[in-house]
Motif scaffolding. Sequence first.
Motif, short mmCIF file in Angstrom:
data_model
loop_
_atom_site.label_atom_id
_atom_site.label_comp_id
_atom_site.label_asym_id
_atom_site.label_seq_id
_atom_site.Cartn_x
_atom_site.Cartn_y
_atom_site.Cartn_z
N GLU B 10 36.56 41.15 45.61
CA GLU B 10 37.18 39.91 44.36
C GLU B 10 38.38 39.44 44.59
N SER B 12 41.88 36.49 43.87
CA SER B 12 42.94 35.96 42.96
C SER B 12 43.21 34.69 43.26
N GLN B 14 46.29 31.04 42.14
CA GLN B 14 47.24 31.26 40.83
C GLN B 14 46.85 29.60 39.97
N ALA B 87 37.66 31.19 35.25
CA ALA B 87 38.09 33.20 35.91
C ALA B 87 36.12 33.72 35.73
N THR B 113 39.88 36.01 39.65
CA THR B 113 40.59 36.45 38.66
C THR B 113 41.47 35.32 39.24
N ASN B 115 45.07 33.47 37.96
CA ASN B 115 47.12 34.08 37.30
C ASN B 115 47.25 32.09 36.57
#
Lengths: 113, 116
Positions: B10, B12, B14, B87, B113, B115
Amino acid sequence: SQTIHQWPATLVQPVGSPLSLECTVEGTSNPNLYWYRQAAGRGLQLLFYSVGIGQISSEVPQNLSASRPQDRQFILSSKKLLLSDSGFYLCAWSTGRRGSPLHFGNGTRLTVT
Amino acid sequence: AQTVTQSQPEMSVQEAETVTLSCTYDTSESDYYLFWYKQPPSRQMILVIRQEAYKQQNATENRFSVNFQKAAKSFSLKISDSQLGDAAMYFCAYRNSQGGSEKLVFGKGTKLTVNP
């Protein structure tokens, strides 16, 4: 342009029942065809591929089989489903040219109950 | 047999930032092809980018680019100016150059992901 159709989109079958998933490709001739399975949270596992009518290569021994009755039709079958057959099944095609990418259908979510 | 490893299950990022997804592979071949595929929640597999091993120039497709290090057998994907639509699960894949029937070998994927 080439398109690939895969159906059904979702399927719920009891253990021991038969299975038939179908995939067809339009807009190209003599494609290479593939069946992949994707278990939950995991990568893609190649099940079968075919370079021509009646030519099937199996990658994983199991209770599944594949057939290619027509140039652009690829069928995944089982005589008796197991719980472990649950997963997401993807059909794909590619040309025979070196390094050509695979193009995937929308997939079939199979749940064996 | 060829193997593909994605060491980041995983990641992530911004929105509007840059993220790099890692991929390494193992092969004894000198000529082959590498791919990145995107699988959004709809589950459809979408080709993002393709790299030919005999080309030293890194492939780019709009906001997507790769860092191909043949000697290190590394093939990372850089996504610039990340958007919410990026995403997805991202899969790295390898294909031999012999003929055209050979399979694509996939890594286990990285879930990205984005954000807001």
